[in-house]
Design a protein around this motif. Structure first.
Motif, mmCIF file in Angstrom:
data_model
loop_
_atom_site.group_PDB
_atom_site.id
_atom_site.type_symbol
_atom_site.label_atom_id
_atom_site.label_comp_id
_atom_site.label_asym_id
_atom_site.label_seq_id
_atom_site.Cartn_x
_atom_site.Cartn_y
_atom_site.Cartn_z
ATOM 1 N N TYR A 23 -0.220 8.560 9.290
ATOM 2 C CA TYR A 23 -0.741 7.252 9.934
ATOM 3 C C TYR A 23 0.430 7.025 11.297
ATOM 4 C CZ TYR A 23 -3.086 5.978 5.786
ATOM 5 O OH TYR A 23 -3.909 5.786 4.964
ATOM 6 N N ASP A 217 -1.744 -7.869 4.251
ATOM 7 C CA ASP A 217 -3.254 -7.239 3.968
ATOM 8 C C ASP A 217 -4.000 -8.161 3.273
ATOM 9 O OD1 ASP A 217 -3.001 -5.594 1.070
ATOM 10 O OD2 ASP A 217 -1.325 -6.148 1.697
ATOM 11 N N ASP A 247 -2.022 4.572 1.877
ATOM 12 C CA ASP A 247 -3.072 5.043 1.416
ATOM 13 C C ASP A 247 -3.492 4.131 0.246
ATOM 14 O OD1 ASP A 247 -3.401 7.478 2.819
ATOM 15 O OD2 ASP A 247 -2.541 8.753 1.536
ATOM 16 N N GLN A 250 -4.764 0.883 1.630
ATOM 17 C CA GLN A 250 -6.261 1.062 1.964
ATOM 18 C C GLN A 250 -7.251 1.034 0.532
ATOM 19 O OE1 GLN A 250 -7.691 2.065 5.359
ATOM 20 N NE2 GLN A 250 -9.307 0.879 3.901
ATOM 21 N N ASN A 254 -10.100 -1.587 -0.026
ATOM 22 C CA ASN A 254 -11.429 -1.199 -0.389
ATOM 23 C C ASN A 254 -12.150 -1.816 -1.543
ATOM 24 O OD1 ASN A 254 -11.339 0.580 2.127
ATOM 25 N ND2 ASN A 254 -10.874 2.722 0.602
ATOM 26 N N THR A 261 -9.574 -1.880 7.442
ATOM 27 C CA THR A 261 -9.040 -0.361 7.601
ATOM 28 C C THR A 261 -7.633 -0.175 7.810
ATOM 29 O OG1 THR A 261 -11.122 0.544 8.564
ATOM 30 C CG2 THR A 261 -9.303 2.020 8.864
ATOM 31 N N VAL A 262 -6.808 0.490 7.278
ATOM 32 C CA VAL A 262 -5.325 0.478 7.878
ATOM 33 C C VAL A 262 -5.372 1.333 8.924
ATOM 34 C CG1 VAL A 262 -2.903 1.822 7.063
ATOM 35 C CG2 VAL A 262 -4.622 0.596 5.311
#
Length: 282
Positions: A23, A217, A247, A250, A254, A261-262
C-alpha cells in the motif's frame, strides 16, 4: 480525461517497511491531471517522487494546494525538485489557518537551519498565495476549486475540484462531529465522482483518539451513501497499519459497498471528462 494518481497515502510519518510495501509508506500527495494541466494536493513525502516524474514528462507549470501545515503534509516540499527548476512554474496555494499561519510561514520554518540547510529563497520559480477557507477559486484551465474548513487541530482545508463535468472532493484531515456528519460536509461532497476521505482509524481504534482530527472507514461509507458519491478512496492510513490490516479494511468495506477502495501508493483513477462544451458542429 481527468486522472488522479496517489503518490503518498499515509499519515503522520513515512513508514517504508516490508509490512507496508504493497500500500506504500509515503505521506500525503495526490496528483490530479485535468487534461494537460496538473493540480497537486499536499506536499508529503510522496511529492519527491512526483517531482522527478514531472521533470521526466517535461511539465512546465502546476498548481499546488496544501490542506494544512502539519509535518506529514509538508515534509516532502524541501525535496520537490520541480520547485527548484527554473523551467517549471509552481503556483503554491495555502489556506490561512488558526493564528493567521500561512503556507509560506510554515515552509519557511521547516526550511531553515538547523532543520534544513537551505531556505525558501531558493524557490525562485515558486509563487505563494494564501486564501481564506470558504473561498472559491478558478484556475486558468477553468477548473473550479471550492474550499471548506475541516475539523482538525490547528485547522485544515478540504477541496472540491470541478472540471469539465467531473467532481473530485478531498476530505483529509477531518474528524466527524460527535453527533454525526454535518450538513456542510454532506453538501460539499454531494454527487462527487471521486471522494478521497480520511480513514486513519477504524471504528475500534477511534474511541482512543477522539479529538485527534481523523475519521474512520465506516464514516466514509456512511457519507458516501448519504450523498451519492460514486467512488471513494480511503486515505491517510495510520503508519502502524500494515498491508495485512489494510486488506482486512478492504474486505470490511467490500461487504457494505463496491464503491470504496483502500488507497494505495501508485494507484491511478481515471474519470472521462465531459467534452460536450468543446465540441463544435462539422
Amino acid at each position: 480525461m481527468v486522472k488522479v494518481r496517489f503518490w503518498g497515502v499515509r499519515g503522520s510519518i513515512p513508514c517504508c517497511t516490508p509490512e507496508t510495501s504493497r500500500y506504500g509508506g509515503d505521506t500525503a500527495c495526490i496528483e490530479i491531471s485535468c487534461g494537460d494541466d496538473v493540480i497537486v494536493i499536499d506536499g508529503g513525502s510522496g511529492i519527491r517522487h512526483l517531482g522527478l516524474d514531472l521533470i521526466s514528462r517535461g511539465t512546465e507549470q502546476l498548481d499546488l494546494f496544501v490542506t494544512h501545515y502539519h509535518f506529514d503534509h509538508l515534509c516532502g516540499m524541501p525535496f520537490f525538485c520541480s520547485a527548484y527548476n527554473p523551467n517549471v512554474k509552481v503556483r503554491a496555494h495555502g489556506p490561512i489557518l488558526d493564528n493567521g499561519v500561512t503556507l509560506h510561514d510554515a515552509l519557511s520554518k521547516l526550511m531553515e537551519p538547523p532543520l534544513f540547510p537551505v531556505t525558501t529563497t531558493l524557490l525562485t520559480c515558486t509563487t505563494f498565495s494564501e486564501f481564506t477557507i470558504g473561498e472559491t477559486m478558478e484556475l486558468d484551465n477553468g477548473a473550479k476549486i471550492q474550499t471548506i474548513r475541516l475539523n482538525h487541530p490547528g485547522g485544515a482545508c478540504g477541496y472540491r475540484i470541478e472540471w469539465k463535468g467531473r467532481v473530485i472532493a478531498i476530505v483529509t484531515d477531518f474528524e466527524h462531529e460527535a453527533g454525526g456528519l454535518g450538513e456542510d460536509i454532506k453538501a460539499f461532497v454531494s454527487g462527487a465522482d471521486l471522494m478521497v476521505f480520511d480513514a486513519m482509524y477504524t471504528a475500534e481504534d477511534y474511541p482512543k483518539y477522539v479529538g485527534w482530527g481523523h475519521s474512520t472507514d465506516d464514516v466514509c461509507l456512511q457519507l458516501a451513501k448519504e450523498t451519492s458519491v460514486k467512488q471513494s478512496i480511503l486515505f491517510h492510513h495510520a503508519p502502524y497499519r500494515t498491508d495485512e490490516a489494510l486488506d482486512q479494511i478492504q474486505a470490511h468495506v467490500n461487504a457494505s459497498s463496491n464503491g470504496v477502495t483502500v488507497g494505495r501508493q501508485g494507484m491511478v483513477v481515471e474519470l472521462p471528462a465531459d467534452l460536450s462544451d468543446d465540441q463544435t458542429p462539422d
